[in-house]
Enzyme design. Structure first.
Site, short mmCIF file in Angstrom:
data_model
loop_
_atom_site.label_atom_id
_atom_site.label_comp_id
_atom_site.label_asym_id
_atom_site.label_seq_id
_atom_site.Cartn_x
_atom_site.Cartn_y
_atom_site.Cartn_z
N GLU A 107 63.79 66.28 40.40
CA GLU A 107 64.79 65.29 40.85
C GLU A 107 65.73 66.07 41.95
OE1 GLU A 107 67.43 65.50 37.78
OE2 GLU A 107 68.20 63.56 38.20
N GLU A 150 76.92 61.83 37.28
CA GLU A 150 76.12 60.90 37.74
C GLU A 150 76.28 59.33 37.82
OE1 GLU A 150 71.77 61.24 37.13
OE2 GLU A 150 72.17 63.02 36.01
N CYS A 173 64.31 62.65 35.07
CA CYS A 173 65.11 63.39 34.08
C CYS A 173 65.59 62.82 32.86
CB CYS A 173 66.58 63.96 35.04
SG CYS A 173 67.19 65.37 34.42
N ASN A 179 69.69 57.66 42.44
CA ASN A 179 69.07 58.65 42.23
C ASN A 179 67.53 58.18 42.21
OD1 ASN A 179 67.81 61.15 41.11
ND2 ASN A 179 69.51 61.28 39.73
N ASN A 182 66.85 68.10 36.31
CA ASN A 182 67.73 69.11 36.63
C ASN A 182 68.61 69.19 35.46
OD1 ASN A 182 68.70 69.82 39.86
ND2 ASN A 182 67.68 67.78 39.52
N LYS A 201 66.43 55.85 39.47
CA LYS A 201 66.64 56.11 38.01
C LYS A 201 67.48 55.24 37.17
CE LYS A 201 68.75 60.42 35.53
NZ LYS A 201 69.21 61.66 36.00
#
Ligand code: CDT
Length: 322
Positions: free
Chosen positions: A47, A143, A174, A107, A199, A124
């Protein structure tokens, strides 16, 4: 006929805030060279693989975070990666921050054919963390500030990968790996290979003494192994690992089979290539027996899954007769 596919998780060590994309891309090209020497057909990078994990840095003005985003793929900076893929005939999965021509931020992960064509793109869905600066936290996880929720669902495509012919390929990013609903939506499309990058800070700031340190990696593996078993799929799960500007991310990248077994695991928290030779026919067992969805799923009992978001308290217990 046996359908075999040789895959790699190309774990990356830390990328410091001051390092340019050229540094990360140079390291990725070296991992591609290794992959070529080991006969790999698909490489999975993590990611947000091109930069440090920037959502830990607060920007009052959101636009000030735009330099972390890609507006083109390939770009001048990522071109060496695409050239290596073409040279070696390797498909690759890359996670990156995407800014669209309309100025939207996601993302994102994409699977590219050796020739550079986009086979599949995913944005994402489960964005962890918070949108505003949190003075309680030692490290921010922003995020929700910098990305919109992905708008592509959980797509699976018949990807032309390696000599195996079309492989039903899908992606998670993730935090998605912790949500069984996400895996099941992929499983319902007969996914055979889930690619995911992560991550993940090696310390849980919200643990309050209830989550022992070592469980951080255990929970990651538990989620991926369960997702694979319950949906009869392989997964390649690749970390960005190590200490970025004093902030530690765990590694422990894994390749998992449809029985939920770990086939390979990274042993370092730096750049490391792990590989596995997949027999895609292994997906058939679960799919035709215990997880034969058509025979055994009971959608009439699952209404709450899509009708309700937050958990509710159950009704008061009352004695009943009979
Ligand atoms: N990148 C990412 O999604 N990381 C999360 C950690 C969130 S901690 C606020 C994860 O689930 O691994």
């Amino acid at each position: 006929m046996t359908r075999r596919l040789t895959v790699a998780a190309a774990q990356l060590g830390p990328i410091q805030r001051a390092e340019g994309r050229d540094v990360a891309v140079g390291r990725m090209v070296r991992l591609m060279e290794q992959a070529h020497r080991r006969g790999v057909e698909v490489v999975v990078f993590p990611e947000l693989a091109l930069t440090t994990f920037f959502p830990r840095w607060y920007e009052e003005d959101r636009a000030a975070a735009d330099p972390w985003f890609e507006t083109a793929m390939p770009s001048n900076e990522t071109a060496p990666l695409f050239e290596a893929a073409r040279r070696y005939g390797i498909a690759f999965h890359l996670g990156y921050a995407e800014r669209t021509p309309e100025g939207r931020h996601f993302n994102t992960a994409a699977l590219f054919a050796p020739g550079g064509e986009t086979i599949l793109k995913y944005r994402k869905v489960h964005l962890p963390g918070h949108a505003e600066f949190d003075p309680i936290r030692k490290v921010q996880h922003l995020e929700k500030r910098y990305f919109e929720v992905g708008d592509l669902g959980f797509p699976v495509t018949r990807a032309p990968l390696g000599a195996a012919g079309p492989v039903n390929a899908g992606m998670l990013i993730c935090n998605d790996r912790r949500w069984p609903e996400a895996w099941r939506v992929l499983g319902l499309q007969s996914v055979e290979l889930v690619m995911l990058g992560y991550n993940t800070p090696s310390t849980n700031q919200d643990a309050r003494g209830f989550e022992a340190h070592h469980l951080r990696v255990a929970h990651s593996h538990l989620s991926i192994q369960a997702g694979c078993y319950q949906n009869a799929t392989f997964a390649v799960a690749t970390a960005k690992a190590g200490t970025e500007d004093g902030h530690e991310l765990f590694g422990n990248s894994i390749i998992v089979n449809p029985q939920g077994e770990i086939m390979a695991e990274a042993t370092s928290w730096s750049d490391e290539l792990i590989t596995a030779d997949l027999d895609l026919g292994m997906c058939e067992l679960g799919r035709t027996t215990i997880f034969n969805f058509g025979a055994h799923r009971r959608v009439e009992a699952y209404g709450r899954i899509t009708a309700q978001t937050a958990a509710e308290a159950p009704p008061e217990w009352r004695p009943t007769s009979g």
